[in-house]
Write a protein that holds these residues in place. Structure first.
Motif, PDB file in Angstrom:
ATOM      1  N   LEU A   1       0.861  -1.172   0.000  1.00  0.00           N
ATOM      2  CA  LEU A   1       0.000   0.000   0.000  1.00  0.00           C
ATOM      3  C   LEU A   1       0.901   1.227   0.000  1.00  0.00           C
ATOM      4  O   LEU A   1       1.733   1.379   0.892  1.00  0.00           O
ATOM      5  N   PRO A   2       0.792   2.090  -1.010  1.00  0.00           N
ATOM      6  CA  PRO A   2       1.624   3.291  -1.034  1.00  0.00           C
ATOM      7  C   PRO A   2       1.320   4.209   0.151  1.00  0.00           C
ATOM      8  O   PRO A   2       0.163   4.371   0.544  1.00  0.00           O
ATOM      9  N   GLU A   3       2.373   4.772   0.720  1.00  0.00           N
ATOM     10  CA  GLU A   3       2.258   5.745   1.811  1.00  0.00           C
ATOM     11  C   GLU A   3       3.349   6.790   1.561  1.00  0.00           C
ATOM     12  O   GLU A   3       4.498   6.596   1.949  1.00  0.00           O
ATOM     13  N   GLY A   4       2.983   7.862   0.875  1.00  0.00           N
ATOM     14  CA  GLY A   4       3.989   8.847   0.480  1.00  0.00           C
ATOM     15  C   GLY A   4       4.963   8.203  -0.492  1.00  0.00           C
ATOM     16  O   GLY A   4       4.550   7.558  -1.455  1.00  0.00           O
TER      17      GLY A   4
ATOM     18  N   LEU B   1       6.371   2.205   0.633  1.00  0.00           N
ATOM     19  CA  LEU B   1       5.373   1.159   0.428  1.00  0.00           C
ATOM     20  C   LEU B   1       5.235   0.386   1.729  1.00  0.00           C
ATOM     21  O   LEU B   1       6.225  -0.087   2.289  1.00  0.00           O
ATOM     22  N   VAL B   2       4.022   0.270   2.218  1.00  0.00           N
ATOM     23  CA  VAL B   2       3.719  -0.511   3.412  1.00  0.00           C
ATOM     24  C   VAL B   2       3.459  -1.943   2.937  1.00  0.00           C
ATOM     25  O   VAL B   2       2.728  -2.147   1.968  1.00  0.00           O
TER      26      VAL B   2
ATOM     27  N   ILE C   1      14.576  -1.355   3.272  1.00  0.00           N
ATOM     28  CA  ILE C   1      13.624  -1.483   4.373  1.00  0.00           C
ATOM     29  C   ILE C   1      13.894  -0.345   5.350  1.00  0.00           C
ATOM     30  O   ILE C   1      15.022  -0.173   5.820  1.00  0.00           O
ATOM     31  N   VAL C   2      12.862   0.443   5.630  1.00  0.00           N
ATOM     32  CA  VAL C   2      13.029   1.623   6.492  1.00  0.00           C
ATOM     33  C   VAL C   2      12.298   1.509   7.823  1.00  0.00           C
ATOM     34  O   VAL C   2      12.531   2.326   8.717  1.00  0.00           O
ATOM     35  N   ALA C   3      11.417   0.504   7.984  1.00  0.00           N
ATOM     36  CA  ALA C   3      10.692   0.355   9.248  1.00  0.00           C
ATOM     37  C   ALA C   3      10.183  -1.069   9.384  1.00  0.00           C
ATOM     38  O   ALA C   3       9.893  -1.740   8.391  1.00  0.00           O
TER      39      ALA C   3
ATOM     40  N   LYS D   1       8.041  -1.466   6.065  1.00  0.00           N
ATOM     41  CA  LYS D   1       7.917  -0.422   5.049  1.00  0.00           C
ATOM     42  C   LYS D   1       9.206  -0.402   4.251  1.00  0.00           C
ATOM     43  O   LYS D   1      10.290  -0.567   4.812  1.00  0.00           O
ATOM     44  N   ILE D   2       9.059  -0.218   2.951  1.00  0.00           N
ATOM     45  CA  ILE D   2      10.208  -0.219   2.060  1.00  0.00           C
ATOM     46  C   ILE D   2      10.178   1.051   1.205  1.00  0.00           C
ATOM     47  O   ILE D   2       9.108   1.484   0.765  1.00  0.00           O
ATOM     48  N   LYS D   3      11.345   1.636   1.033  1.00  0.00           N
ATOM     49  CA  LYS D   3      11.488   2.776   0.120  1.00  0.00           C
ATOM     50  C   LYS D   3      11.953   2.191  -1.202  1.00  0.00           C
ATOM     51  O   LYS D   3      13.087   1.717  -1.308  1.00  0.00           O
TER      52      LYS D   3
END
Length: 126
Positions: free
Chosen positions: A17-20, A23-24, A76-78, A101-103
């Motif tokens: 799911l895009p979040e800014g 991607l979640v 991976i950022v979170a 969450k991945i950038k």
């Protein structure tokens, strides 16, 4: 089963799911149903750079363990730390309980993923 249409799906049973500009990522209802009651979600390394399809973490249930894959290349950022204490969140709310969450290196890579109807066809095919 009604799949959310606001996200994309990988044939390996992850949803995004895009979040800014991030991607979640979580796992789908059919995936958690197959696994059964989850007892562990983890081995996600924040800061790791992954290629699409590389192992990003693991989910374990009383029945089996399964890798979670990066749906696109990126960093991976979170990690959803609340899953360490309560992995069953994924069983009760698979489309709300995210794992990481991945950038993405290239946001356009999500175009190669499946929409809800395409993923449903994968599930139906077994």
């Amino acid at each position: 089963m009604s799949l959310p249409t606001d996200r994309k799906y990988a044939a390996s049973h992850e949803w995004i799911l895009p979040e800014g500009d991030l991607l979640v990522v979580g796992i789908t209802d059919p995936a958690q149903e197959q696994l059964g009651d989850l007892v562990f979600v983890g081995d996600v390394n924040v800061g790791a750079r992954l290629a699409a399809g590389q192992t990003a973490g693991v989910v374990e249930s009383v029945k089996a363990a399964s890798d979670i894959y990066a749906p696109v290349a990126g960093e991976i950022v979170a990690f959803n730390d609340s899953l360490q204490d309560d992995p069953a969140q994924i069983n009760s709310a698979p489309y709300t309980a995210w794992i990481f969450k991945i950038k993405p290196d290239n946001a356009a890579d999500t175009g190669a993923l499946l929409d809800a109807a395409g993923y449903q066809a994968v599930v139906d095919a077994g």
